[in-house]
Design a protein around this motif. Sequence first.
Motif, short mmCIF file in Angstrom:
data_model
loop_
_atom_site.label_atom_id
_atom_site.label_comp_id
_atom_site.label_asym_id
_atom_site.label_seq_id
_atom_site.Cartn_x
_atom_site.Cartn_y
_atom_site.Cartn_z
N VAL A 132 31.17 -6.27 -66.16
CA VAL A 132 31.25 -5.63 -67.47
C VAL A 132 32.23 -6.42 -68.70
O VAL A 132 32.88 -6.23 -69.71
N GLY A 133 33.21 -7.36 -67.84
CA GLY A 133 34.12 -8.19 -68.71
C GLY A 133 33.29 -9.28 -69.39
O GLY A 133 33.47 -9.16 -70.44
N GLU A 134 31.85 -9.16 -68.38
CA GLU A 134 30.83 -10.62 -69.89
C GLU A 134 30.50 -9.23 -70.57
O GLU A 134 30.25 -9.79 -71.19
N ALA A 135 30.53 -7.76 -70.37
CA ALA A 135 29.70 -6.49 -71.44
C ALA A 135 31.02 -7.16 -72.47
O ALA A 135 30.77 -7.17 -73.62
N PHE A 136 31.94 -6.65 -72.51
CA PHE A 136 33.12 -6.73 -73.25
C PHE A 136 33.00 -8.20 -73.72
O PHE A 136 33.21 -8.22 -75.80
N ASP A 137 32.91 -9.69 -73.91
CA ASP A 137 32.96 -11.12 -73.69
C ASP A 137 32.16 -10.74 -75.26
O ASP A 137 32.13 -11.38 -75.72
N LYS A 138 30.94 -9.95 -74.62
CA LYS A 138 29.06 -10.51 -75.22
C LYS A 138 29.53 -10.03 -76.68
O LYS A 138 29.05 -10.03 -77.29
N GLY A 176 40.46 -8.09 -64.78
CA GLY A 176 40.95 -8.35 -65.41
C GLY A 176 40.59 -7.25 -67.00
O GLY A 176 41.48 -7.00 -67.19
N VAL A 177 39.75 -6.63 -66.50
CA VAL A 177 39.06 -5.54 -67.27
C VAL A 177 40.69 -4.21 -67.24
O VAL A 177 40.49 -3.26 -67.72
N ALA A 178 40.83 -4.52 -65.51
CA ALA A 178 41.85 -3.23 -65.50
C ALA A 178 43.08 -3.46 -66.11
O ALA A 178 44.26 -2.38 -66.21
N ALA A 179 42.98 -4.02 -66.69
CA ALA A 179 43.90 -3.94 -68.21
C ALA A 179 44.11 -3.24 -69.41
O ALA A 179 44.80 -3.70 -70.32
N ASN A 180 42.85 -3.03 -69.47
CA ASN A 180 42.77 -2.65 -70.63
C ASN A 180 42.85 -1.21 -70.63
O ASN A 180 42.60 -0.27 -69.99
N LYS A 181 43.53 -0.70 -71.79
CA LYS A 181 44.78 1.00 -71.52
C LYS A 181 43.95 2.09 -72.08
O LYS A 181 43.84 2.85 -71.27
N GLY A 194 36.87 -12.57 -74.75
CA GLY A 194 36.33 -11.01 -75.99
C GLY A 194 37.30 -9.57 -75.29
O GLY A 194 37.19 -8.66 -76.30
N GLY A 195 37.40 -9.52 -74.16
CA GLY A 195 38.07 -8.29 -73.67
C GLY A 195 39.59 -7.84 -74.99
O GLY A 195 39.39 -6.69 -75.38
N PRO A 196 40.24 -8.87 -74.15
CA PRO A 196 41.86 -8.36 -75.32
C PRO A 196 41.20 -8.02 -76.63
O PRO A 196 42.18 -7.44 -77.35
N LEU A 197 40.11 -8.87 -76.86
CA LEU A 197 39.78 -9.12 -78.35
C LEU A 197 39.49 -7.47 -79.07
O LEU A 197 39.71 -7.80 -80.19
N CYS A 203 46.49 -8.20 -63.49
CA CYS A 203 45.30 -7.24 -63.32
C CYS A 203 44.50 -8.67 -63.75
O CYS A 203 43.51 -9.38 -62.79
N THR A 204 44.35 -9.29 -64.70
CA THR A 204 44.16 -11.47 -65.33
C THR A 204 44.56 -11.82 -64.17
O THR A 204 45.17 -11.51 -63.34
N ASP A 205 43.67 -13.11 -63.69
CA ASP A 205 43.15 -14.18 -62.74
C ASP A 205 45.06 -14.78 -62.79
O ASP A 205 45.73 -14.94 -63.91
N ASN A 206 45.62 -14.49 -61.66
CA ASN A 206 47.27 -14.88 -61.16
C ASN A 206 47.71 -15.92 -59.83
O ASN A 206 46.00 -15.90 -58.92
N ASN A 212 39.65 -15.42 -50.69
CA ASN A 212 38.66 -15.18 -50.85
C ASN A 212 38.78 -14.11 -52.47
O ASN A 212 39.81 -13.48 -52.16
N HIS A 213 38.54 -15.06 -53.55
CA HIS A 213 39.03 -15.20 -55.22
C HIS A 213 39.32 -13.65 -55.67
O HIS A 213 40.11 -11.87 -55.54
N LEU A 214 38.28 -12.52 -54.81
CA LEU A 214 37.88 -11.08 -54.88
C LEU A 214 38.97 -10.03 -54.08
O LEU A 214 39.39 -9.50 -54.78
N VAL A 269 36.46 -4.60 -61.29
CA VAL A 269 36.28 -5.30 -62.58
C VAL A 269 36.38 -6.39 -63.48
O VAL A 269 37.98 -6.58 -63.82
N SER A 270 36.27 -7.32 -63.30
CA SER A 270 35.69 -8.44 -63.92
C SER A 270 34.84 -9.07 -64.63
O SER A 270 34.58 -8.71 -65.29
N GLY A 271 35.73 -10.48 -65.22
CA GLY A 271 34.80 -11.60 -66.17
C GLY A 271 32.96 -11.31 -65.26
O GLY A 271 31.98 -12.00 -65.75
N GLY A 272 33.34 -11.88 -63.89
CA GLY A 272 31.93 -11.74 -63.03
C GLY A 272 31.44 -10.59 -62.32
O GLY A 272 30.69 -10.62 -62.07
N LYS A 316 31.45 -16.28 -60.97
CA LYS A 316 33.53 -15.65 -61.51
C LYS A 316 33.31 -14.73 -60.86
O LYS A 316 32.51 -14.10 -60.82
N ALA A 317 34.98 -14.62 -61.07
CA ALA A 317 35.42 -13.42 -60.57
C ALA A 317 36.47 -13.06 -61.10
O ALA A 317 37.16 -12.09 -60.95
#
Length: 357
Positions: free
Chosen positions: A161-167, A275-280, A178-181, A305-308, A110-112, A134-137, A356-357
């Motif tokens: 929350v990742g979706e919120a960053f992206d939007k 992915g959002v856990a990468a946010n400092k 969106g998140g990193p930018l 934190c991001t997908d790997n 399970n990706h999660l 906290v990820s894109g999905g 999405k996870a």
Amino acid sequence: MIVLGIETSCDETAAAIVTDAREIRADVVLSQLDDHTPYGGVVPEIAARAHLQHLDGLIRRAMAESGLGFADIDAVAATGGPGLIGGVIVGVMTAKAIAAARGLPFVAVNHLEGHALTARLTDDVPFPYLLLLVSGGHCQLLVVEGVGQYRRLGTTIDDAVGEAFDKTAKLLGLGYPGGPLLEKAAALATNPGRFDLPRPMVGRPGCDFSFSGLKTAVRRHVEELGTPLSAEDQADLAAAFQATVAEVMADRCARAMRRFKETHPQGGALVVAGGVAANKTLRARLQKLADREAMPFVAPPLRLCTDNAAMIAWAGIERFRLGQTDSLDFAPRPRWPLDPTAKPAIGKAGVGSGVKA
Ligand code: KG4
Ligand code: ZN
């Protein structure tokens, strides 16, 4: 024990080789960013084709980097869901083929759970622990009792929350992803306190999240300011959004910590993943909260934190050690909640088991 891990659930094609001594022998990730950027988001069909095109080469690279041969591998793990199904099928079929050809056990991860167990790979965190995923999905608070044992305390009633960053990044004209930018733009803010945004759910009982109101508030500011925004407006709004998200997270986590301490008086860590856990800014805010609550805080290094695929190999090891392997009949799962007993959140059915996870 040495496991080959494969990740293909979204827009990163990845392969890794990890040992049960928590050693990452190889970890290669190919981002499909350039393929999807012209469309402003991930296009599932393009993602699936790109996984198909690149996965075998990436596995070959991971094997070469590790200095190991297939004879050294003890099991093959692949993300079995949740995710974009075309991509998941590519990864699962590849893993099954290797497992069948080499006579190796296959583990559908399970990706999660890959995200959830990463802190055990990086920091050897013991069970139980409180996890903010906290990820894109997804946006969930979970008690992790053990491998495959999750109790959800809260989830989002609308956007992840990742979706919120992206939007929000899109609204600000920052582009994709969106998140990193957005984080980069926020770092340039000259007046981070200029915009006062609403803090959805703060102070409310429970541990659920909501982000759509925050996004709407940003949209109103953007409309008032007029597009395209100046770099200064972009930066100040990005900083306000990011700080607000961190405050919302801290409030929800504080509540979850209280519940965790009640049910688990022996204690445990606060872990952040996805992915959002990468946010400092978020990491710093959670560290402050954990210090206040006298709980250890664990945040994996940014690239884990991001997908790997290292996280998939590791989750494969955790499952394999417990004898939990899968048959070659395993069917990829577009939806796969960590806590199947948790009810869908009010507002948006199925959020806790998103695609999405
Ligand atoms: O876990 P992940 O790599 O993929 C999914 O499984 O969804 O998470 C991707 C999400 C995206 O929404 C991306 O914008 C967000 O994580 N993200 C970030 C940062 N890096 C990635 N959000 C905020 N700050 C970042 N530095
Ligand atoms: Zn993910």
